[in-house]
Scaffold this motif. Sequence first.
Motif, short mmCIF file in Angstrom:
data_model
loop_
_atom_site.label_atom_id
_atom_site.label_comp_id
_atom_site.label_asym_id
_atom_site.label_seq_id
_atom_site.Cartn_x
_atom_site.Cartn_y
_atom_site.Cartn_z
N SER A 22 48.90 38.90 45.55
CA SER A 22 48.92 39.57 44.25
C SER A 22 49.23 38.60 43.13
O SER A 22 48.59 38.63 42.07
N ARG A 23 50.22 37.73 43.35
CA ARG A 23 50.59 36.75 42.33
C ARG A 23 49.44 35.77 42.08
O ARG A 23 49.19 35.37 40.95
N SER A 24 48.75 35.39 43.16
CA SER A 24 47.60 34.48 43.01
C SER A 24 46.51 35.13 42.17
O SER A 24 45.93 34.49 41.29
N LEU A 25 46.24 36.39 42.44
CA LEU A 25 45.23 37.11 41.65
C LEU A 25 45.64 37.17 40.18
O LEU A 25 44.80 37.00 39.29
N LEU A 26 46.91 37.41 39.94
CA LEU A 26 47.41 37.48 38.57
C LEU A 26 47.21 36.15 37.85
O LEU A 26 46.73 36.11 36.72
N LYS A 27 47.53 35.05 38.54
CA LYS A 27 47.37 33.72 37.93
C LYS A 27 45.91 33.37 37.68
O LYS A 27 45.60 32.61 36.77
N LEU A 28 45.02 33.94 38.50
CA LEU A 28 43.59 33.70 38.30
C LEU A 28 43.00 34.58 37.20
O LEU A 28 41.82 34.48 36.89
N GLY A 29 43.83 35.44 36.62
CA GLY A 29 43.36 36.31 35.54
C GLY A 29 42.67 37.57 36.05
O GLY A 29 42.07 38.30 35.27
N ARG A 30 42.78 37.83 37.32
CA ARG A 30 42.19 39.03 37.92
C ARG A 30 43.26 40.12 37.94
O ARG A 30 43.75 40.53 38.98
N GLU A 57 53.65 42.84 35.08
CA GLU A 57 53.02 41.71 34.40
C GLU A 57 51.51 41.91 34.27
O GLU A 57 50.93 41.59 33.24
N GLY A 58 50.91 42.47 35.29
CA GLY A 58 49.47 42.76 35.23
C GLY A 58 49.15 43.80 34.18
O GLY A 58 48.19 43.67 33.41
N MET A 59 49.96 44.85 34.12
CA MET A 59 49.75 45.90 33.12
C MET A 59 49.91 45.34 31.71
O MET A 59 49.11 45.65 30.82
N ILE A 60 50.91 44.51 31.52
CA ILE A 60 51.12 43.91 30.20
C ILE A 60 49.95 43.00 29.85
O ILE A 60 49.47 43.00 28.72
N ALA A 61 49.47 42.23 30.81
CA ALA A 61 48.33 41.35 30.56
C ALA A 61 47.08 42.15 30.16
O ALA A 61 46.27 41.68 29.37
N MET A 62 46.97 43.37 30.70
CA MET A 62 45.83 44.23 30.36
C MET A 62 46.12 45.10 29.15
O MET A 62 45.33 45.98 28.80
N ARG A 63 47.27 44.89 28.53
CA ARG A 63 47.72 45.64 27.35
C ARG A 63 47.90 47.13 27.64
O ARG A 63 47.70 47.96 26.77
#
Length: 107
Positions: A22-30, A57-63
């Motif tokens: 999951s963290r890897s996907l987040l860092k890749l912007g997915r 963090e993913g939710m925040i990145a997707m606003r």
Amino acid sequence: MQAAERLLAKQPSNVNYGVLRSRSLLKLGRHEAAVASALKILRRHRYSQDAMLTVAEGMIAMRQYKRAVPYVSALLRLNPQNKRAQRLALILRKRRAAQIKAARARS
């Protein structure tokens, strides 16, 4: 990412390998994939703070700030000293204040 996939293939129920993926996907912007992966972990490991952080963090990145709030709140209830959760709570408060200010400016 490939390493996490290989590890998960060997031990699919290992929460640490799932979080690594999951963290890897987040860092890749997915972000959507990272959130989906972390939510899958949370279905099995309800109190995984690392999975909750990844979702928030993913939710925040997707606003999707409102969707991040319950995860940040849960993290702070589980561990009020969690620095990453505190940082996310601050981000969410700033976003909310900006939204209120913008709404007042429009009125």
